[in-house]
Design a protein around this motif. Structure first.
Motif, PDB file in Angstrom:
ATOM      1  N   GLY A   1       0.809  -1.081  -0.051  1.00  0.00           N
ATOM      2  CA  GLY A   1       0.026   0.159   0.158  1.00  0.00           C
ATOM      3  C   GLY A   1       0.637   1.098  -0.107  1.00  0.00           C
ATOM      4  N   GLN A   2       0.448   2.189  -0.643  1.00  0.00           N
ATOM      5  CA  GLN A   2       1.090   3.619  -0.662  1.00  0.00           C
ATOM      6  C   GLN A   2       0.344   4.188   0.458  1.00  0.00           C
ATOM      7  N   ILE A   3      -0.809   4.179   0.810  1.00  0.00           N
ATOM      8  CA  ILE A   3      -1.267   4.529   1.895  1.00  0.00           C
ATOM      9  C   ILE A   3      -2.547   3.431   2.385  1.00  0.00           C
ATOM     10  N   SER A   4      -2.106   3.079   3.691  1.00  0.00           N
ATOM     11  CA  SER A   4      -3.052   2.033   4.197  1.00  0.00           C
ATOM     12  C   SER A   4      -3.584   2.221   5.400  1.00  0.00           C
ATOM     13  N   ARG A   5      -4.713   1.868   5.783  1.00  0.00           N
ATOM     14  CA  ARG A   5      -5.507   2.285   7.020  1.00  0.00           C
ATOM     15  C   ARG A   5      -6.305   1.220   7.468  1.00  0.00           C
ATOM     16  N   LEU A   6      -6.190   0.798   8.735  1.00  0.00           N
ATOM     17  CA  LEU A   6      -6.776  -0.419   9.409  1.00  0.00           C
ATOM     18  C   LEU A   6      -7.542   0.359  10.894  1.00  0.00           C
ATOM     19  N   ASP A   7      -8.960   0.091  10.702  1.00  0.00           N
ATOM     20  CA  ASP A   7      -9.426   0.612  11.951  1.00  0.00           C
ATOM     21  C   ASP A   7     -10.042  -0.795  12.621  1.00  0.00           C
ATOM     22  N   LEU A   8      -9.633  -1.193  13.520  1.00  0.00           N
ATOM     23  CA  LEU A   8     -10.076  -2.448  14.388  1.00  0.00           C
ATOM     24  C   LEU A   8     -10.586  -2.101  15.679  1.00  0.00           C
TER      25      LEU A   8
ATOM     26  N   ALA B   1       3.520  -4.044  11.151  1.00  0.00           N
ATOM     27  CA  ALA B   1       3.735  -3.136   9.960  1.00  0.00           C
ATOM     28  C   ALA B   1       5.227  -3.047   9.549  1.00  0.00           C
ATOM     29  N   LEU B   2       5.149  -3.504   8.329  1.00  0.00           N
ATOM     30  CA  LEU B   2       6.763  -3.504   7.665  1.00  0.00           C
ATOM     31  C   LEU B   2       6.761  -2.575   6.514  1.00  0.00           C
ATOM     32  N   ILE B   3       7.082  -1.488   6.551  1.00  0.00           N
ATOM     33  CA  ILE B   3       7.194  -0.563   5.451  1.00  0.00           C
ATOM     34  C   ILE B   3       8.408   0.133   5.074  1.00  0.00           C
ATOM     35  N   GLY B   4       8.511   0.773   3.729  1.00  0.00           N
ATOM     36  CA  GLY B   4       9.609   1.478   3.434  1.00  0.00           C
ATOM     37  C   GLY B   4       9.252   2.352   2.302  1.00  0.00           C
ATOM     38  N   GLY B   5      10.175   3.125   1.732  1.00  0.00           N
ATOM     39  CA  GLY B   5       9.989   4.057   0.649  1.00  0.00           C
ATOM     40  C   GLY B   5       9.225   5.297   1.136  1.00  0.00           C
ATOM     41  N   GLN B   6       7.982   5.438   0.436  1.00  0.00           N
ATOM     42  CA  GLN B   6       7.363   6.542   0.798  1.00  0.00           C
ATOM     43  C   GLN B   6       5.932   6.131   1.199  1.00  0.00           C
ATOM     44  N   GLN B   7       5.814   4.903   1.688  1.00  0.00           N
ATOM     45  CA  GLN B   7       4.665   4.306   2.202  1.00  0.00           C
ATOM     46  C   GLN B   7       4.098   4.950   3.714  1.00  0.00           C
ATOM     47  N   LEU B   8       3.039   4.796   3.904  1.00  0.00           N
ATOM     48  CA  LEU B   8       2.095   5.109   4.942  1.00  0.00           C
ATOM     49  C   LEU B   8       1.331   4.194   5.503  1.00  0.00           C
ATOM     50  N   ALA B   9       1.456   3.842   6.523  1.00  0.00           N
ATOM     51  CA  ALA B   9       0.652   2.555   7.061  1.00  0.00           C
ATOM     52  C   ALA B   9       0.000   3.196   8.473  1.00  0.00           C
ATOM     53  N   ASP B  10      -1.189   3.314   8.771  1.00  0.00           N
ATOM     54  CA  ASP B  10      -1.903   3.652   9.822  1.00  0.00           C
ATOM     55  C   ASP B  10      -2.722   2.602  10.469  1.00  0.00           C
ATOM     56  N   THR B  11      -2.743   2.282  11.742  1.00  0.00           N
ATOM     57  CA  THR B  11      -3.552   1.270  12.341  1.00  0.00           C
ATOM     58  C   THR B  11      -4.050   1.901  13.657  1.00  0.00           C
ATOM     59  N   HIS B  12      -5.259   2.072  13.793  1.00  0.00           N
ATOM     60  CA  HIS B  12      -6.068   2.425  14.909  1.00  0.00           C
ATOM     61  C   HIS B  12      -7.052   1.395  15.375  1.00  0.00           C
ATOM     62  N   THR B  13      -6.698   1.102  16.581  1.00  0.00           N
ATOM     63  CA  THR B  13      -7.501  -0.058  17.397  1.00  0.00           C
ATOM     64  C   THR B  13      -8.266   0.593  18.677  1.00  0.00           C
ATOM     65  N   PHE B  14      -9.332   0.020  18.933  1.00  0.00           N
ATOM     66  CA  PHE B  14     -10.168   0.354  20.303  1.00  0.00           C
ATOM     67  C   PHE B  14     -10.679  -0.972  20.605  1.00  0.00           C
ATOM     68  N   ILE B  15     -10.163  -1.250  21.881  1.00  0.00           N
ATOM     69  CA  ILE B  15     -10.764  -2.432  22.704  1.00  0.00           C
ATOM     70  C   ILE B  15     -11.787  -1.877  23.745  1.00  0.00           C
ATOM     71  N   ASP B  16     -12.982  -2.329  23.434  1.00  0.00           N
ATOM     72  CA  ASP B  16     -14.011  -1.773  24.581  1.00  0.00           C
ATOM     73  C   ASP B  16     -14.286  -2.886  25.511  1.00  0.00           C
ATOM     74  N   HIS B  17     -14.017  -2.599  26.778  1.00  0.00           N
ATOM     75  CA  HIS B  17     -14.348  -3.566  27.918  1.00  0.00           C
ATOM     76  C   HIS B  17     -15.488  -2.978  28.451  1.00  0.00           C
ATOM     77  N   ALA B  18     -16.472  -3.442  28.156  1.00  0.00           N
ATOM     78  CA  ALA B  18     -17.784  -3.115  28.468  1.00  0.00           C
ATOM     79  C   ALA B  18     -18.467  -3.680  29.578  1.00  0.00           C
ATOM     80  N   LYS B  19     -18.063  -5.174  29.899  1.00  0.00           N
ATOM     81  CA  LYS B  19     -18.348  -5.836  30.946  1.00  0.00           C
ATOM     82  C   LYS B  19     -17.284  -6.307  31.888  1.00  0.00           C
ATOM     83  N   PRO B  20     -17.552  -7.042  32.821  1.00  0.00           N
ATOM     84  CA  PRO B  20     -16.670  -7.523  34.150  1.00  0.00           C
ATOM     85  C   PRO B  20     -15.750  -8.518  33.591  1.00  0.00           C
TER      86      PRO B  20
END
Length: 442
Positions: free
Chosen positions: A270-277, A294-313
């Motif tokens: 990916g030239q630009i990649s994004r993962l929202d998990l 994420a293993l990238i080089g050159g002019q690549q941009l790799a974006d990872t956003h994660t959200f772990i939602d603990h809603a219960k005990p």
């Protein structure tokens, strides 16, 4: 350029995609159930109301999309006639069930749907005919698209999806390989995947994005994974697209009581990649482990956003995310963990570790903890740096050249994540890829 003019320019790529969607909307409505056409209509309405994210949006401040906005993409016009031998090198040795999509369109001649312990698998159209009651409560219900442009766009285009339903108390003997292949430049595809794991079931899913050409194209992927009580799912996600591709992806996971979910996300292309998990612990005592590399080089941009939602005990979460960044590449990681009121006895640990291979490489990492319960155990940490000079010197003292020593240490850094993948042949493939790419980094 005024702000208004900038928005018009950036919307151009979306206007083209929406125009193509309008042309096909009528035929889709006539072949899909009412609840699905309603879902798609709601998504289309949101696409019309939303604008392309910009660096003024907090969640996208490190990920400019100007290069994406300048592109022009269209849906697949003429399918590529691939033969089974053309993709043999992409097969996963252990996977007897393989579902293949080429430029977003299901390719039955390349797929292999061998029965495995009652697993129901197929395209959305075929699965609606026999598993509608299992699909309707989940498709489009776990992933919120109200304020997410790319997820809304995917849902508006929802047609040729991959659907897997694992019956309760069923253990799949082999992993399921869902393979999305790009063969043509300038094509926009919107892969969709739904996995419903019944109570007490066990499954391994490999979600794989590859390219057979070096051109520019757009992959806009969405996956939803629902685990019933005591279910166990191992989910390997591999993004090895063209270096010129644009890859936007969202994955939403819902965890039932005492269920266990392990994710390994590998980002290479990916030239630009994004993962929202996003992972929601929707019942007591659920566990998740999220690994990322994420293993990238050159002019690549790799974006990872994660959200772990603990809603219960009694929830447990573990996260390890690593970035290896060479050249003038830029990696972004934002990992948010929320412990909601009442989610007592939560146990969460998060680690972001990042390796820079050049002076121009860049990493922005932001672990976040939001805790609204008082009886919890939560930790997080982040490191950014270059190879340890003492470790390099030690290997040199054992007879290795400096270059070989650096390559070996870089490989070992990435291999820690890959070694946690349970599918042996895939693990070997990825180990070889990491070895080759780390050797080639400047």
């Amino acid at each position: 350029m005024s702000t208004g003019t900038a928005l018009v320019t950036e919307q151009g790529v979306l206007d083209g995609l929406l125009a193509s969607l309008t042309q096909t909307a009528g035929s889709l409505v006539s072949t899909q159930p009412k609840w699905l056409t309603t879902l798609r209509a709601q998504a289309l309405e949101r696409v019309g109301a939303l604008t392309l994210p910009s660096t003024h949006d907090e969640a996208w401040r490190f990920t400019p999309l100007a290069a994406f906005a300048r592109q022009s993409f269209h849906p697949l016009r003429t399918p590529t006639a691939l033969l089974p031998g053309d993709i043999k090198h992409l097969h996963i040795e252990e996977a007897t069930t393989r579902l293949v999509f080429v430029d977003g369109v299901h390719a039955p001649q390349l797929s292999s749907l061998k029965p495995d312990a009652g697993l129901a698998v197929g395209t959305l159209a075929s699965m609606l005919a026999r598993q509608a009651s299992s699909i309707e409560p989940h498709l489009g219900q776990h992933l919120a698209f109200h304020d997410a442009l790319f997820a809304a766009l995917n849902t508006a285009f929802l047609q040729d999806a991959a659907v897997l339903v694992v019956p309760r108390e069923t253990t799949l003997a082999a992993p399921v390989h869902v393979l999305f292949i790009s063969t043509q430049p300038d094509v926009a595809s919107h892969p969709r995947l739904l996995l419903v794991a019944g109570a007490g079931s066990k499954a391994t899913l490999i979600e794989d994005y590859v390219a057979l050409h070096p051109g520019t194209y757009f992959t806009n992927a969405v996956a939803e994974v629902a685990l019933g009580a005591n279910a166990q799912v191992s989910h390997v996600r591999i993004q090895r697209e063209s270096q010129q591709a644009f890859h936007m992806a969202s994955c939403a996971v819902s965890l039932g009581a005492a269920s266990r979910y392990h994710s390994a996300s590998i980002t290479l292309g990916g030239q630009i990649s994004r993962l929202d998990l996003k992972v929601l612990q929707s019942a007591d005592a659920a566990e998740c482990a999220l690994d990322g590399l994420a293993l990238i080089g050159g002019q690549q941009l790799a974006d990872t956003h994660t959200f772990i939602d603990h809603a219960k005990p009694h929830g447990v979460s573990r996260q390890l995310h690593k970035c290896i960044v060479g050249g003038a590449a830029h990696a972004v990681f934002n990992g948010q963990v929320m412990v909601r009121p009442g989610a007592q006895k939560t146990d969460s640990a998060q680690s972001s570790r990042n390796l820079l291979l050049s002076d121009k490489a860049q990493v922005d990492t932001q672990p976040q903890l939001e805790i609204f319960a008082d009886d919890v155990k939560c930790t997080h940490g982040a490191t950014v740096g270059q190879l340890d000079s003492d470790e390099v010197f030690y290997l040199q003292s054992r007879g290795l050249s400096e270059a070989v020593a650096r390559n070996l240490l870089t490989y070992a850094f990435g291999a820690e994540v890959i070694n946690r993948i349970s599918v042996a042949s895939l693990r070997r493939q990825l180990e070889q890829t990491v070895l080759e790419q780390t050797t080639g980094q400047p």
